[in-house]
Design a protein around this motif. Structure first.
Motif, PDB file in Angstrom:
ATOM      1  N   UNK A   7       0.850  -1.199   0.000  1.00  0.00           N
ATOM      2  CA  UNK A   7       0.000   0.000   0.000  1.00  0.00           C
ATOM      3  C   UNK A   7       0.883   1.245   0.000  1.00  0.00           C
ATOM      4  N   UNK A   8       0.515   2.213  -0.847  1.00  0.00           N
ATOM      5  CA  UNK A   8       1.192   3.504  -0.915  1.00  0.00           C
ATOM      6  C   UNK A   8       0.197   4.582  -0.495  1.00  0.00           C
ATOM      7  N   UNK A   9       0.633   5.472   0.399  1.00  0.00           N
ATOM      8  CA  UNK A   9      -0.254   6.487   0.949  1.00  0.00           C
ATOM      9  C   UNK A   9       0.450   7.836   0.910  1.00  0.00           C
ATOM     10  N   UNK A  10      -0.269   8.852   0.438  1.00  0.00           N
ATOM     11  CA  UNK A  10       0.184  10.241   0.497  1.00  0.00           C
ATOM     12  C   UNK A  10      -1.053  11.113   0.675  1.00  0.00           C
ATOM     13  N   UNK A  11      -1.154  11.753   1.812  1.00  0.00           N
ATOM     14  CA  UNK A  11      -2.353  12.541   2.080  1.00  0.00           C
ATOM     15  C   UNK A  11      -3.580  11.655   2.031  1.00  0.00           C
ATOM     16  N   UNK A  40       3.243   5.709  12.730  1.00  0.00           N
ATOM     17  CA  UNK A  40       2.732   5.660  14.094  1.00  0.00           C
ATOM     18  C   UNK A  40       1.424   6.437  14.218  1.00  0.00           C
ATOM     19  N   UNK A  41       1.298   7.501  13.461  1.00  0.00           N
ATOM     20  CA  UNK A  41       0.102   8.333  13.547  1.00  0.00           C
ATOM     21  C   UNK A  41      -1.005   7.881  12.602  1.00  0.00           C
ATOM     22  N   UNK A  42      -0.646   7.279  11.449  1.00  0.00           N
ATOM     23  CA  UNK A  42      -1.648   7.134  10.398  1.00  0.00           C
ATOM     24  C   UNK A  42      -1.856   5.725   9.880  1.00  0.00           C
ATOM     25  N   UNK A  43      -0.982   4.793  10.226  1.00  0.00           N
ATOM     26  CA  UNK A  43      -1.181   3.429   9.715  1.00  0.00           C
ATOM     27  C   UNK A  43      -2.506   2.902  10.258  1.00  0.00           C
ATOM     28  N   UNK A  44      -3.423   2.454   9.366  1.00  0.00           N
ATOM     29  CA  UNK A  44      -4.725   1.968   9.856  1.00  0.00           C
ATOM     30  C   UNK A  44      -4.622   0.693  10.695  1.00  0.00           C
ATOM     31  N   UNK A  45      -3.560  -0.067  10.504  1.00  0.00           N
ATOM     32  CA  UNK A  45      -3.446  -1.354  11.188  1.00  0.00           C
ATOM     33  C   UNK A  45      -2.656  -1.191  12.474  1.00  0.00           C
ATOM     34  N   UNK A  89      -0.890  -3.208  14.188  1.00  0.00           N
ATOM     35  CA  UNK A  89       0.453  -3.780  14.210  1.00  0.00           C
ATOM     36  C   UNK A  89       1.433  -2.931  13.404  1.00  0.00           C
ATOM     37  N   UNK A  90       0.954  -2.241  12.394  1.00  0.00           N
ATOM     38  CA  UNK A  90       1.814  -1.295  11.686  1.00  0.00           C
ATOM     39  C   UNK A  90       2.226  -0.154  12.598  1.00  0.00           C
ATOM     40  N   UNK A  91       1.282   0.341  13.389  1.00  0.00           N
ATOM     41  CA  UNK A  91       1.613   1.396  14.351  1.00  0.00           C
ATOM     42  C   UNK A  91       2.552   0.866  15.427  1.00  0.00           C
ATOM     43  N   UNK A  92       2.335  -0.371  15.830  1.00  0.00           N
ATOM     44  CA  UNK A  92       3.239  -0.976  16.817  1.00  0.00           C
ATOM     45  C   UNK A  92       4.667  -1.032  16.297  1.00  0.00           C
ATOM     46  N   UNK A  93       4.842  -1.552  15.076  1.00  0.00           N
ATOM     47  CA  UNK A  93       6.187  -1.704  14.532  1.00  0.00           C
ATOM     48  C   UNK A  93       6.882  -0.355  14.404  1.00  0.00           C
ATOM     49  N   UNK A  94       6.138   0.649  13.972  1.00  0.00           N
ATOM     50  CA  UNK A  94       6.724   1.979  13.861  1.00  0.00           C
ATOM     51  C   UNK A  94       7.103   2.520  15.231  1.00  0.00           C
ATOM     52  N   UNK A  95       6.222   2.339  16.206  1.00  0.00           N
ATOM     53  CA  UNK A  95       6.513   2.816  17.547  1.00  0.00           C
ATOM     54  C   UNK A  95       7.712   2.124  18.161  1.00  0.00           C
ATOM     55  N   UNK A  96       7.826   0.813  17.972  1.00  0.00           N
ATOM     56  CA  UNK A  96       8.968   0.087  18.519  1.00  0.00           C
ATOM     57  C   UNK A  96      10.279   0.600  17.935  1.00  0.00           C
TER      58      UNK A  96
END
Length: 856
Positions: free
Chosen positions: A518-522, A575-580, A582-589
């Motif tokens: 997935x690619x996200x911009x705005x 960390x702020x925008x990943x809908x999943x 676990x994606x936010x977890x991985x970024x936070x770690x």
């Protein structure tokens, strides 16, 4: 069957150094060249019905009576019938009502037939016998808190333990209906498979008394099932009964223990959910759940009557921290997966346990929302990855093994669940659940192999899936990807360089898997599905601007390891925008390892306040506390492991301490309060001590109180010993607080640790606490000649797993009383071997003592 709770009881300690496994590393093998290839036992006879008429002597730990087996010969020319029968005292055998010659070698009972069999010929074989079983049927004596003696008995058949108390065909490829007529003193209840047979028109829920003051309970299971799913439980219980649209439900708890209905309250909803999700109604005559004393594992999914460790029961106070739903759901799911359909041989046991783990996760999502599924699958991945890295790697379907129990591991449970999760991602929800319904309906009351499941999925999905099953079942390991990204503005393309870097050998090759990117911009979002196959691939994905987020496997549906370096800006965006979650977890770690960057600190501080998912906030707290002290949280073991401390910027530890104390002050939910306190391990100062002191003395949550006890001990609080000794009288679920007190006193190197460990070894205490006390006793009293003397009486303990641990400890600490220890071990082996679970541990202890005496 749930083995995870048992493993947690055995390993919930502060661990030695445990470095994280690196990508591309080779792994330890599961078997040696000498490990035999196992095959399903050749069936000469098919058991149609088993009837047991038995009397139980709970005081003498003895069973006696008759087994009646109705069988059909599958082949012509058989001269004898061989039954599994370990150490049974066989009095006589009848074949079709006539006395028959028989021979027993201690492991099998061979019965001579009147003449050679004809295929299809029916036989009725009756065996009169008695036994004092070392396995399979367990007689438990426990001292109640009021000093009274509680006697119970329960069975545990999986994998091949019923042969120790009844003559049977003890393999999973044979199914039969069953009935039990069990005579016990009148004050005891008896529970078994199926329905209770009572006189017609009877309104009672128990049989009438016999003339001699006993009762004979007659349970009948009309649907066929494998022998290891037979159950027998005897004890004095408080029983709660419900009815679900005509299906009788009952919940048993040891008399006086209570908490029954609160523990099992969601069972009706679970049954309705599993019936709806599988497309198959609940398949048995009733559903009973019985919590028993002295159970050796977590639970066992016997058809229509699950047996559970008493620790599943929780008081209202304990329910503030955790409930038993995951375990309850796991065993209930087995009524479909493992009971209605059963693996034909143990190499395919993932069809039982992988399904039960996955449907347990599905229930948690039904109850708590989709993030609960994500966390459940993350826990499964943690378990599997730990085992794969530190213990061994094997194929999921592994026909080479020494004992069936060797297969009840993180591969079977956790990787098995992930195989189903990935398969769901490949075929889609409609085909996934449709195939499961077809699989269950086509093979109901039959043994199955993995090919049966593959055939169902191929038929429903219309896809050829041999590529999937071959690499995930017959091979080992998982893909490990190393990814680099770049953006080509002139072409409007994101370019990904993807390598598979796992160590490849005869067991593990390159994987072929579809994966979304997935690619996200705005507000712009584009998802591209690609198939990864070779060792190196270059993926070009059109996107009009450089993406803020590049999410590999955004729904986290692939079991893999990932090395995908990202900038701090990309991590903060994730960390702020990943809908999943676990994606936010991985970024936070990862941001927790960049505390020298002010932007990373700011993002983490914001997440600790703004993140909607409570579990993630708790995990971020633990990660922050760990990185500055060189600890890593081991989710599978639920404790810290030591690793190299992170080199952080000056003042980072003070910043972390401030964040943790703020989180402690804000937190209201016990989960977050416990996480904040655990993260404060290793920090010092009056604020830390006051937080821990308050928790240890006043907190209502047992988990928070236990965390406070441990923080006080490990942070150097001047009054730690005083508070710990005050806390040792606090009773909690699974003795969580007393276990923390023991750990804390050990950390303080206080002499009270030895005294308390000796006290906690007594049978009146929780099994897990006793095992924990054994480890403390060994560590702080290894050279004390009193230590072996404390351990010798435990050789006769009914907790067989404790006995095995005692054997291991005696091999290490018995040298101070070597001659007497050796004599006791040899005497034990002479009485128990080869039947007892701990026999191998006893032999190893003797070898260790001999080696030590020789100076080895």
């Amino acid at each position: 069957m749930s083995r995870r709770i048992l493993a947690l009881l055995l390993t919930s300690l502060l661990l030695p150094a445990a470095a994280q496994w690196q990508l591309g590393e080779p792994h330890k093998p599961f078997v040696t060249e000498e490990t035999p290839r196992q095959h399903p036992r050749w069936k000469a006879f098919d058991l149609q019905h088993l009837r047991l008429e038995l009397e139980l002597d709970l005081e003498q730990r003895r069973v006696s009576g008759h087994a009646r087996l109705e069988l059909v010969a599958l082949h012509t020319g058989q001269a004898r019938l061989s039954l599994d029968a370990v150490a049974l005292d066989v009095v006589g055998v009848l074949v079709d009502g006539e006395p028959a010659e028989f021979f027993s070698d201690g492991a099998q009972l061979d019965v001579q037939l009147p003449a050679r069999s004809q295929a299809g010929q029916a036989y009725v074989v009756q065996v009169a016998y008695s036994a004092e079983p070392a396995e399979g049927l367990y007689f438990v004596e426990r001292l109640a808190p009021d000093g009274s003696l509680q006697r119970t008995a329960h069975t545990q058949g999986q994998s091949i333990f019923h042969r120790h108390w009844l003559p049977c065909l003890d393999e999973p490829n044979d199914m039969a209906s069953s009935e039990m007529l069990i005579t016990v003193p009148a004050e005891y209840h008896v529970l078994s498979n199926g329905r209770l047979v009572l006189p017609e028109g009877s309104e009672a829920d128990e049989p009438a008394r016999n003339a001699d003051g006993t009762r004979t309970w007659h349970w009948q299971q009309s649907q066929p099932h494998v022998s290891y799913l037979l159950t027998l439980v005897v004890g004095r219980f408080d029983i709660v009964r419900e009815d679900l649209d005509g299906l009788p439900l009952s919940y048993y708890a040891p008399e006086g223990l209570g908490h029954t209905l609160a523990t099992f309250a969601r069972t009706p909803r679970m049954i309705e959910f599993f019936a709806r999700t599988t497309g198959v109604p609940y398949p048995w005559d009733k559903y009973a759940q019985v919590a028993v004393l002295g159970y050796q594992g977590g639970a066992m999914e016997n058809t229509s009557a699950t047996t559970l460790h008493k620790n599943v029961l929780r008081s209202a106070r304990a329910l503030r921290d955790t409930d038993g739903d995951p375990l309850i759901a796991h065993e209930l799911a087995h009524q479909w997966f493992g009971d209605l359909v059963t693996c034909r041989d143990w190499s395919h046991v993932w069809l039982n346990e992988g399904f039960a783990d996955y449907f347990e996760a599905l229930w948690m999502a039904e109850r708590d929302g989709p993030d609960a599924l994500a966390w459940a699958m993350a826990g499964e991945a943690d378990w599997y990855f730990y085992e794969d890295a530190h213990d061994y790697r094997r194929a999921l379907v592994a026909p080479r093994y020494a004992r069936p129990d060797d297969l009840f591991d993180g591969h079977t449970y956790a990787k098995g669940a992930w195989v189903l999760h990935m398969l769901r991602g490949v075929v889609g929800d409609e085909a996934f659940f449709g195939a499961i319904a077809d699989y269950l309906q086509a093979h109901a009351h039959s043994p199955v192999v993995s090919a049966d499941l593959q055939a169902a999925f191929e038929a429903v999905s219309g896809q050829e899936l041999d590529w999937f099953f071959r690499q995930w079942l017959d091979a080992g390991g998982h893909p490990e990807y190393r990814i680099a990204q770049s953006y080509r503005p002139e072409q409007g393309m994101l370019v990904l360089q993807i390598e598979q870097v796992q160590h490849t050998d005869a067991l593990t090759g390159l994987f072929e898997m579809p994966v979304d990117i997935a690619l996200v911009a705005g507000e712009q979002r584009h998802v591209e599905r690609v198939t990864l196959t070779g060792s190196k691939q270059e993926i070009w994905i059109p996107f009009p601007v450089e993406p803020e987020l590049v999410l590999f496997d955004p729904e986290h549906q692939l079991l893999c390891k990932l090395d995908f370096p990202k900038s701090s800006a990309a991590l903060i965006a994730a960390l702020r925008r990943d809908p999943h979650v676990l994606g936010r977890r991985d970024a936070g770690f990862e941001l927790c390892r960049r505390l020298d960057e002010p932007e990373a600190r700011a993002a983490l501080a914001g997440a600790l306040v703004e993140e909607a998912d409570r579990e993630l906030r708790g995990q971020l707290l633990r990660e922050l506390g760990g990185v500055v002290h060189g600890w890593r949280w081991q989710p599978w073991r639920r404790d810290w492991a030591q690793e190299d401390a992170l080199q952080t910027a000056e003042g980072a530890d003070a910043w972390v301490r401030e964040q943790l104390l703020r989180a402690w002050g804000r937190a209201r939910h016990p989960h977050l309060r416990a996480a904040a306190l655990r993260a404060l391990y290793g920090f010092e100062g009056e604020q830390v001590w006051q937080a821990a002191r308050t928790a240890a003395r006043d907190e209502q949550s047992e988990a928070v109180r236990a965390a406070g006890v441990r923080v006080l001990a490990q942070s150097g609080a001047p009054d730690a010993r005083e508070v710990l000794l005050q806390s040792r009288d606090f009773a909690s679920h699974r003795e969580l607080v007393r276990g923390a007190v023991l750990t804390g006193l050990e950390a303080l190197e206080d002499e009270a640790a030895y005294e308390l460990a000796a006290e906690y070894l007594l049978p009146i205490h929780d099994q897990g606490l006793r095992r924990r006390a054994l480890q403390t006793l060994e560590r702080v009293g290894a050279d004390d000649p009193q230590t072996p003397r404390l351990l010798w009486p435990l050789l006769e303990d009914p907790d067989r797993r404790l006995v095995a641990l005692v054997m291991e400890s005696l091999g290490r600490v018995g040298g101070s009383q070597r001659d007497r220890t050796v004599q006791r071990l040899e005497d034990w082996l002479q009485r128990q071997a080869p039947r007892h679970f701990a026999s191998e541990a006893a032999r190893q202890a003797l070898e260790a003592l001999s080696t030590a005496a020789d100076g080895g």
